[in-house]
Every structure is written in C-alpha cells, then in structure tokens.
Enzyme design. Structure first.
Site, PDB file in Angstrom:
ATOM      1  N   LYS A  41       0.690  -4.719  -0.313  1.00  0.00           N
ATOM      2  CA  LYS A  41      -0.084  -5.896   0.091  1.00  0.00           C
ATOM      3  C   LYS A  41      -1.441  -5.949  -0.588  1.00  0.00           C
ATOM      4  O   LYS A  41      -1.954  -7.032  -0.909  1.00  0.00           O
ATOM      5  CB  LYS A  41      -0.278  -5.913   1.604  1.00  0.00           C
ATOM      6  CG  LYS A  41       0.970  -6.234   2.428  1.00  0.00           C
ATOM      7  CD  LYS A  41       0.620  -6.310   3.905  1.00  0.00           C
ATOM      8  CE  LYS A  41       1.789  -6.772   4.776  1.00  0.00           C
ATOM      9  NZ  LYS A  41       2.787  -5.709   4.998  1.00  0.00           N
ATOM     10  N   ARG A  44       5.444   0.836   0.384  1.00  0.00           N
ATOM     11  CA  ARG A  44       5.443   0.025   1.590  1.00  0.00           C
ATOM     12  C   ARG A  44       4.277  -0.979   1.577  1.00  0.00           C
ATOM     13  O   ARG A  44       4.049  -1.658   0.593  1.00  0.00           O
ATOM     14  CB  ARG A  44       5.434   0.919   2.834  1.00  0.00           C
ATOM     15  CG  ARG A  44       6.745   1.708   3.010  1.00  0.00           C
ATOM     16  CD  ARG A  44       6.777   2.475   4.309  1.00  0.00           C
ATOM     17  NE  ARG A  44       8.121   2.993   4.594  1.00  0.00           N
ATOM     18  CZ  ARG A  44       8.416   3.727   5.645  1.00  0.00           C
ATOM     19  NH1 ARG A  44       7.483   4.038   6.519  1.00  0.00           N
ATOM     20  NH2 ARG A  44       9.656   4.151   5.849  1.00  0.00           N
ATOM     21  N   SER A  45       3.515  -1.056   2.668  1.00  0.00           N
ATOM     22  CA  SER A  45       2.498  -2.109   2.758  1.00  0.00           C
ATOM     23  C   SER A  45       1.275  -1.882   1.879  1.00  0.00           C
ATOM     24  O   SER A  45       0.423  -2.771   1.791  1.00  0.00           O
ATOM     25  CB  SER A  45       2.053  -2.292   4.208  1.00  0.00           C
ATOM     26  OG  SER A  45       3.049  -2.976   4.938  1.00  0.00           O
ATOM     27  N   ALA A  46       1.179  -0.740   1.233  1.00  0.00           N
ATOM     28  CA  ALA A  46       0.128  -0.606   0.213  1.00  0.00           C
ATOM     29  C   ALA A  46       0.330  -1.643  -0.885  1.00  0.00           C
ATOM     30  O   ALA A  46      -0.605  -1.988  -1.611  1.00  0.00           O
ATOM     31  CB  ALA A  46       0.117   0.803  -0.366  1.00  0.00           C
ATOM     32  N   TYR A 105      -0.979  -8.810  12.655  1.00  0.00           N
ATOM     33  CA  TYR A 105      -0.464  -8.315  11.393  1.00  0.00           C
ATOM     34  C   TYR A 105       0.894  -8.932  11.072  1.00  0.00           C
ATOM     35  O   TYR A 105       1.868  -8.748  11.812  1.00  0.00           O
ATOM     36  CB  TYR A 105      -0.358  -6.804  11.476  1.00  0.00           C
ATOM     37  CG  TYR A 105       0.046  -6.093  10.217  1.00  0.00           C
ATOM     38  CD1 TYR A 105      -0.503  -6.423   8.985  1.00  0.00           C
ATOM     39  CD2 TYR A 105       0.956  -5.029  10.267  1.00  0.00           C
ATOM     40  CE1 TYR A 105      -0.150  -5.747   7.836  1.00  0.00           C
ATOM     41  CE2 TYR A 105       1.311  -4.340   9.131  1.00  0.00           C
ATOM     42  CZ  TYR A 105       0.763  -4.698   7.916  1.00  0.00           C
ATOM     43  OH  TYR A 105       1.119  -4.025   6.777  1.00  0.00           O
TER      44      TYR A 105
END
Length: 403
Positions: free
Chosen positions: A82, A78-80, A168
């Site tokens: 980013k 997921r957003s890891a 965000y």
C-alpha cells in the site's frame, strides 16, 4: 561513510550483506531477531540522505525450506504494498492529473452508485470512503480480474457515511485505487508503477509478479510467536474487543479481512501475479528502502520522486483516532500509514506502511531515513511486528546518537 562486508552467525544463520560504519547496531538487532524472535528468513535495508547504509539478509528463502536467502530473494510484502501504491495518486496529483478534492466519480462515474457520489479522492485515500467490506465476497478469480472487482466495489453501499469516520480498507483498497488509477491514466496500477517508478529506479519490486521473476520469491508461512523478556518490544496483546471482532464473522473487522473467499494462498503463482496494490506486492528490502529514499531525494543519480510539497502531503494526517475496522487508534495520510502508537515508525514525520505479519517500509523526512524490511515468517501482528520494531529502534538509536 565507508561500508564493510559483514558475516555474522547466530542460531546457525549466516548473515550476509553490508553495514556502513556506525550502523552496526542495526546488524546486531537483525541478528537478535534470528536468535530470540524466531526469524526464519529476512532482509533489512536502510538509506540515509540517499545513501545505502544497511543492506543485510539471512536465513532461508522459504519459511519451511533449507535453501538460503540470497541477495536477490524477494517476498510477498502484504500491505506494505500500500505504501508504494499510495505514491501513484500523489504523483498524479503532482503532475496535475488528479484533484485530491474532486469526487472520485468525476474520474470513475460508476463509483457514485449506492450513495458514494460525494466521496472525494482524498477520502478514498485516507480510508474514509466507508467501503472496507463487500456484501458478497469475491473469489480469487474475481478478485484478480480488474473489471469484475472494480464493478463490485462500485456497486457497494458504504457501511458508514463517507467522510465522517475512518476504518482500514484492508483489501478493498486494492480495487478502489486500481479503479481510480486505471480511469485517470488508462493503465493498470501495476503497469503504471513499473513504468513510472520501479523500472526508472531499478527496483526489484512488482505489483503483479512477472513469470520470469517467480523463481526469486520465497514461500511465506506462520512462525512461532516469540518475544524475549525485557526486549522493549511494543506490547501487542490485543484488547478483548479486538480479539472478539476477529472471531465474529459479522464484524467489520472480520469482513474487511475476508473480502476474498476462500482466503487466498499467498504462495499461489496466481495470487503473486495479481495486481492487488493493497496486499500482493512482491519486493526485496533493498527495493522498499530505495523506493522511500527516492521519495525524499535523488538516489544514486536517479531523480527524486516527490517534490517537497508532495512530501508534505505524504506526511500530513488525514485520519486519526478510533479505527472502525482495526478497533485501535490509527493515523493515515493519503494512503500511507503515519507514525503513532499502533504503528510506530521512526518519528512524527514518518510515512509508510506495514504489512500484516511482518514486512515494513517507510520514509522519515526529518531524519533523511528510508527503511525496508521483508520476511517470510508471518506472525499474527497487524500493524507493529516486534522484529520490524526492533530494527526501527536500532535505526533510531543510531540517528539519535544513542549508541
């Protein structure tokens, strides 16, 4: 510092891997996550000063299956993702190819539409561009098509004056960063990451999962919210305003997380193969930790990614305070989330990124620490999962000599 093979058993889960002498508290915390916090399958890795000191995995490959998690199991993080993707503009800046204070439109002319002509690269990376939502959500087919998605974000008007606040950009960050990188380099961001970061470092990490690696990836799914009394975990009960924002279809919060509609199935091969640097990366914990270690210095003979000046950029605050999307206080650098109450990392110098529901990767220059944690069990947490936090606390205890 010697390392030894460890095999523990808690809640009928075999824990495999290695811990260096003195790092056993991290193994103990990892075991407790299975025993007390409902973990189904996960891995954690830690590097210190470029040396791997923790490399553990346990449980099942699929959240709803029986096949064991193996040494090479990977998961959607997921957003890891980013945090890995944020290294790209920093490296382009380091190489003199990207001016952080130039307008995005200097590289991507179409982006200046609808009042975004003054948005700088720095503002885009720091979640200050004002485009966390799309007036018309994209289908999955549209979201994974770079020309279609970047055209949509180019045409979108900001929902606040760019540069005056931060919020965000949960999913739109994918297309903002993809569009910028493609126009600066001529390559998609997934290809750039593969050619310039993951292949040279030998990382099992992909933004756009190749078909040949699909068999290694486990299934994600929800797990029960369990937190033992007296665990010391961050209190995660949201304020009423936050809860209401996630329920209100017209709120920025709900719209930011709903820009792909219908909500994509993260176990769908189409989603995993998509180059969505804000949400769909696939990685092992070992790869996340090794990536962040390489931002700090050489790892196993491989050259470092970041110069000291770039490390300073990565750890420097660009946005802080009330987040217009998450409705809590957040801190961001140039694409990385920074240590703070809403997302505790190891300490004030830490930079990295959590993935909603579990995964986490970060570096801490002051301690020389790099950390990676991946899981197949998704909780409702957004920025601070109790399982990841228990592991971070254990790392901190070792670093600070508290054990």
């Amino acid at each position: 510092m010697g390392a030894g093979r460890t095999k523990g058993r808690v809640a009928q889960v075999d824990v495999q891997g290695t811990v260096a002498a003195g790092w056993e508290p991290v193994r103990d915390a990892f075991l407790r996550n299975f025993e007390q916090r409902g973990e189904r399958g996960a891995a954690v890795a830690v590097h210190r000063d470029g040396e791997k000191v923790v490399d553990l995995w346990a449980g099942t490959k699929d959240v709803d299956g029986q096949d064991p998690w193996t040494e090479d199991t990977a998961q959607v993080v997921r957003s890891a993702t980013k945090g890995v993707a944020a290294a790209v503009p920093l490296l382009l800046h380091q190489r003199g190819l990207l001016d952080l204070d130039a307008p995005v439109a200097a590289y991507w002319p179409e982006f200046k539409a609808a009042g975004k002509d003054g948005v700088t690269v720095r503002q885009l990376l720091a979640h200050r561009a004002g485009v966390p939502v799309l007036d018309r959500p994209l289908t999955l087919a549209e979201a994974v098509d770079l020309p279609t998605a970047t055209a949509a974000i180019s045409a979108q008007a900001p929902v606040w004056e760019p540069g005056t606040a931060h919020g965000y950009h949960a999913h739109t960050f994918s297309w903002l960063l993809s569009g910028l990188v493609h126009r600066v380099t001529g390559r998609t961001i997934g290809r750039w990451v593969a050619e310039e970061i993951t292949d040279p470092l030998g990382l099992d990490l992909w933004i756009g999962l190749p078909d040949a690696e699909a068999h290694r990836v486990g299934r994600l799914g929800p797990v029960e919210e369990i937190e033992p009394p007296g665990s010391g975990a961050l209190k995660l009960r949201p304020k009423r305003s936050v809860t209401e924002a996630y329920q209100d279809p017209n709120s920025l919060t709900r719209r930011a997380f709903g820009v792909i509609d219908p909500k994509p199935d993260e176990n769908d091969p189409v989603y995993r193969a998509a180059e969505l640097p804000g949400s769909a990366g696939v990685a092992t914990a070992r790869a996340l930790s090794r990536f962040y270690a390489a931002t700090l210095g050489p790892v196993d003979g491989a050259g470092r990614l970041f110069t000291p000046d770039t490390v300073t950029l990565a750890r420097t605050e660009e946005s802080a305070g009330a987040d217009k999307v998450l409705l809590v206080g957040t801190r961001f650098g140039l694409g990385h989330m920074l240590h703070g109450p809403a997302s505790p990392l190891l300490g004030p110098s830490s930079y990295g990124h959590p993935g909603r529901g579990g995964s986490l990767g970060f570096a801490d220059p002051d301690a020389g620490i790099a950390f990676g944690y991946v899981t197949n069990g998704m909780r409702k947490t957004v920025t601070a999962d109790p399982r990841a936090q228990s592991l971070v606390r254990a790392v901190g205890a070792v670093v600070n000599g508290a054990v």
